[in-house]
Design a protein around this motif. Structure first.
Motif, PDB file in Angstrom:
ATOM      1  N   UNK A 154       0.869  -1.148  -0.212  1.00 52.14           N
ATOM      2  CA  UNK A 154       0.084  -0.281  -0.281  1.00 52.14           C
ATOM      3  C   UNK A 154       0.904   1.388   0.076  1.00 52.14           C
ATOM      4  N   UNK A 155       2.409   1.202   0.221  1.00 53.78           N
ATOM      5  CA  UNK A 155       3.613   2.324   0.347  1.00 53.78           C
ATOM      6  C   UNK A 155       4.593   2.096   0.045  1.00 53.78           C
ATOM      7  N   UNK A 156       5.321   3.296  -0.051  1.00 54.64           N
ATOM      8  CA  UNK A 156       6.527   2.328   0.109  1.00 54.64           C
ATOM      9  C   UNK A 156       7.063   3.856   0.812  1.00 54.64           C
ATOM     10  N   UNK A 157       8.649   3.800   0.564  1.00 53.89           N
ATOM     11  CA  UNK A 157       9.708   4.992   1.805  1.00 53.89           C
ATOM     12  C   UNK A 157      10.905   5.286   1.022  1.00 53.89           C
ATOM     13  N   UNK A 158      10.532   6.237   1.585  1.00 53.90           N
ATOM     14  CA  UNK A 158      11.603   7.332   0.592  1.00 53.90           C
ATOM     15  C   UNK A 158      12.853   7.709   1.920  1.00 53.90           C
ATOM     16  N   UNK A 159      14.131   7.534   1.632  1.00 58.79           N
ATOM     17  CA  UNK A 159      14.920   8.033   2.953  1.00 58.79           C
ATOM     18  C   UNK A 159      15.277   8.836   2.721  1.00 58.79           C
ATOM     19  N   UNK A 160      15.802   9.430   3.162  1.00 55.46           N
ATOM     20  CA  UNK A 160      17.295  10.804   3.094  1.00 55.46           C
ATOM     21  C   UNK A 160      17.446  11.336   4.568  1.00 55.46           C
ATOM     22  N   UNK A 161      18.630  11.943   4.469  1.00 53.98           N
ATOM     23  CA  UNK A 161      18.973  12.701   5.894  1.00 53.98           C
ATOM     24  C   UNK A 161      18.969  11.422   7.104  1.00 53.98           C
ATOM     25  N   UNK A 162      19.326  10.330   6.973  1.00 54.95           N
ATOM     26  CA  UNK A 162      19.059   9.485   7.557  1.00 54.95           C
ATOM     27  C   UNK A 162      17.680   9.698   8.206  1.00 54.95           C
ATOM     28  N   UNK A 163      16.385   9.662   7.972  1.00 51.43           N
ATOM     29  CA  UNK A 163      15.172   9.260   8.270  1.00 51.43           C
ATOM     30  C   UNK A 163      13.362   8.782   7.219  1.00 51.43           C
ATOM     31  N   UNK A 164      13.364   8.250   7.089  1.00 52.39           N
ATOM     32  CA  UNK A 164      12.209   7.474   6.740  1.00 52.39           C
ATOM     33  C   UNK A 164      10.667   7.861   6.742  1.00 52.39           C
ATOM     34  N   UNK A 165      10.204   8.297   5.126  1.00 48.93           N
ATOM     35  CA  UNK A 165       9.313   9.039   5.056  1.00 48.93           C
ATOM     36  C   UNK A 165       8.334   8.227   4.281  1.00 48.93           C
ATOM     37  N   UNK A 166       7.581   7.946   4.825  1.00 48.84           N
ATOM     38  CA  UNK A 166       6.404   6.823   3.776  1.00 48.84           C
ATOM     39  C   UNK A 166       5.129   7.143   2.627  1.00 48.84           C
ATOM     40  N   UNK A 167       5.183   6.503   2.282  1.00 53.65           N
ATOM     41  CA  UNK A 167       4.328   7.702   0.897  1.00 53.65           C
ATOM     42  C   UNK A 167       2.893   6.298   0.770  1.00 53.65           C
ATOM     43  N   UNK A 168       2.240   6.784   1.288  1.00 59.26           N
ATOM     44  CA  UNK A 168       0.643   6.333   1.181  1.00 59.26           C
ATOM     45  C   UNK A 168      -0.011   6.335   0.004  1.00 59.26           C
ATOM     46  N   UNK A 169       0.232   4.946  -0.612  1.00 58.85           N
ATOM     47  CA  UNK A 169      -0.203   5.180  -2.057  1.00 58.85           C
ATOM     48  C   UNK A 169      -1.836   4.602  -2.349  1.00 58.85           C
ATOM     49  N   UNK A 170      -2.002   3.921  -1.328  1.00 56.59           N
ATOM     50  CA  UNK A 170      -3.469   3.006  -2.128  1.00 56.59           C
ATOM     51  C   UNK A 170      -4.512   4.289  -0.942  1.00 56.59           C
ATOM     52  N   UNK A 171      -3.948   5.378   0.285  1.00 56.36           N
ATOM     53  CA  UNK A 171      -4.920   6.522   0.475  1.00 56.36           C
ATOM     54  C   UNK A 171      -5.001   7.195  -0.781  1.00 56.36           C
ATOM     55  N   UNK A 172      -3.664   7.437  -1.414  1.00 59.76           N
ATOM     56  CA  UNK A 172      -4.098   8.390  -1.916  1.00 59.76           C
ATOM     57  C   UNK A 172      -4.319   8.650  -3.436  1.00 59.76           C
ATOM     58  N   UNK A 173      -4.465   7.028  -3.828  1.00 58.81           N
ATOM     59  CA  UNK A 173      -5.132   6.587  -5.133  1.00 58.81           C
ATOM     60  C   UNK A 173      -6.723   6.309  -5.426  1.00 58.81           C
ATOM     61  N   UNK A 174      -7.018   6.046  -4.087  1.00 58.01           N
ATOM     62  CA  UNK A 174      -8.443   5.596  -4.094  1.00 58.01           C
ATOM     63  C   UNK A 174      -8.021   3.485  -3.687  1.00 58.01           C
ATOM     64  N   UNK A 175      -6.695   3.352  -3.280  1.00 55.67           N
ATOM     65  CA  UNK A 175      -6.418   1.563  -2.476  1.00 55.67           C
ATOM     66  C   UNK A 175      -5.908   1.245  -4.127  1.00 55.67           C
ATOM     67  N   UNK A 176      -5.275   1.615  -5.145  1.00 53.79           N
ATOM     68  CA  UNK A 176      -4.349   1.302  -5.697  1.00 53.79           C
ATOM     69  C   UNK A 176      -3.436   0.951  -5.466  1.00 53.79           C
TER      70      UNK A 176
END
Length: 403
Positions: free
Chosen positions: A73-95
């Motif tokens: 349902x999501x992916x993580x993007x990491x930079x500067x030693x921190x992780x940020x999750x992108x919730x794919x399903x929430x932003x696309x109606x469940x894709x």
């Protein structure tokens, strides 16, 4: 031998096209230069967009995918030693983004083809496409010790960037747009369960890294390295140490290590051939376009081409109408250009280039912070990542509109 559509290449584009044409009642023959074992073992992409999953299910190739695929349902993007999750399903109606290796897609489609589909000839080396601009094109090929001629109404070139079908397009009127990046991906397949439940994209000052997986027991990982790198120069310990450095966060789990089963180098490049058609020869997949793997658009773009071409050929076969064939190249290239842009932007955002004083890395970090702080930008990223094209299959209700 005579058929309606001659398909050169038994990768995902060629096999899916054959399956869709079979379901639509259109005769075809598939020619594959390699043997079955090689075709089913080619390691390529593993991230499927939602529409790719939808069309595989609709054409009868989704049973094992649904059992063994990893749905994210999501992916993580990491930079500067921190992780940020992108919730794919929430932003696309469940894709979702689905992990299911290309090798497994090919196995599933080959099994369907050999069970009840049209002819699939392995070790059938296409030598040339003849009479491309006539109503009776043909593929000359070598099989079982002799040359043969496959006469067709249309030829579908699904034989990759080095195949013969691209050469059927005349130099006059054909343009090739190409860009080669100064770095490559060192990819490894490791016999170790994934450390993370979702894909992790790491933008580090030492270079990009991607954490993926193939199964719950096998990890697939990538490192940005200089173009021309020899994978043999990277022993296991060096690979794991570099991955650990690029993935490190203050609160994340330690990277699981294990035996590396294989390693390979993937050049980073963009190449687009325009148009994707000459006469009755139509290109699909890598034969027409290649993009950097950062955005996972290669395999999915090949599937989208196959769907678009199958719909156009099915309409022609059913009604004699050529309107979808006439706009096939423009329809695909509109999507391809968007995939090129998305892949280029994501590649340049996450990878390290020449940076004498660190300012380039700081600029990339600032862009990432701004992107992830904007709900609109994150939603746009989620929609493009999970795919903007729509699936079509003759086994499902569909009109005669474009795919």
């Amino acid at each position: 031998m005579r058929t309606t559509v001659g398909i050169v290449g038994a990768g995902p584009a060629g096999l899916l096209l054959a399956r869709l044409l079979h379901l639509a009642g259109v005769d075809c023959v598939v020619l594959e230069a390699r043997d079955r074992a090689y075709a089913e073992a080619r390691q390529r992409a593993g991230m499927l967009e939602q529409s790719t999953v939808d069309v595989l299910r609709a054409c009868g190739a989704g049973a094992r995918l649904d059992r063994e695929g990893l749905f994210h349902d999501g992916i993580e993007i990491r930079f500067d030693g921190r992780s940020h999750r992108v919730d794919l399903a929430a932003h696309t109606g469940g894709r979702q983004a689905t992990i299911y290796a290309q090798t497994e897609i090919v196995k599933d489609l080959v099994a369907l083809q050999l069970k009840d589909g049209p002819p699939l000839l392995f070790e059938a080396q296409a030598l040339a496409v003849e009479r491309a601009d006539t109503a009776r094109p043909a593929v000359r090929y070598f099989h079982e010790g002799a040359e043969h001629l496959l006469e067709c109404d249309y030829v579908a070139g699904c034989d990759g960037s080095y195949g013969v079908t691209r050469r059927a397009l005349p130099a006059a009127g054909t343009r090739v747009y190409e860009h080669v990046y100064p770095y490559s991906w060192l990819g490894v397949l490791a016999d170790v369960p994934p450390t993370h439940d979702e894909l992790v994209y790491a933008a580090h000052e030492r270079g990009f890294a991607l954490y993926s997986m193939r199964t719950p027991a096998v990890s697939r990982l990538y490192l940005q390295v200089p173009a021309g790198t020899d994978p043999a120069d990277w022993p296991d310990e060096r690979i794991w140490d570099e991955l650990a450095a690029r993935y490190a966060t203050a609160d994340g789990p330690p990277l699981r290590r294990g035996p590396i089963m294989s390693r390979s180098l993937t050049p980073m490049r963009t190449r687009v051939t325009e148009p994707m058609r000459h006469g009755r020869v139509l290109l699909a997949g890598d034969a027409a376009h290649i993009v950097p793997p950062t955005g996972a658009k290669g395999l999915n773009g090949a599937v989208a081409d196959a769907v678009t071409l199958a719909e156009a050929l099915a309409l022609w076969h059913r009604t004699g109408g050529e309107r979808l064939l006439d706009v096939y190249s423009d329809t695909c290239l509109h999507r391809v250009r968007q995939a090129v842009r998305f892949s280029r932007d994501l590649t340049e955002l996450l990878h390290t280039g020449p940076d004498r004083d660190g300012s380039a890395h700081r600029s990339r970090t600032a862009r990432l912070r701004r992107l992830l702080a904007s709900p609109g930008a994150v939603a746009a990223l989620a929609h493009e990542y999970t795919g903007l094209w729509s699936a079509w299959c003759p086994a499902a209700p569909a009109g005669d509109g474009g795919g």
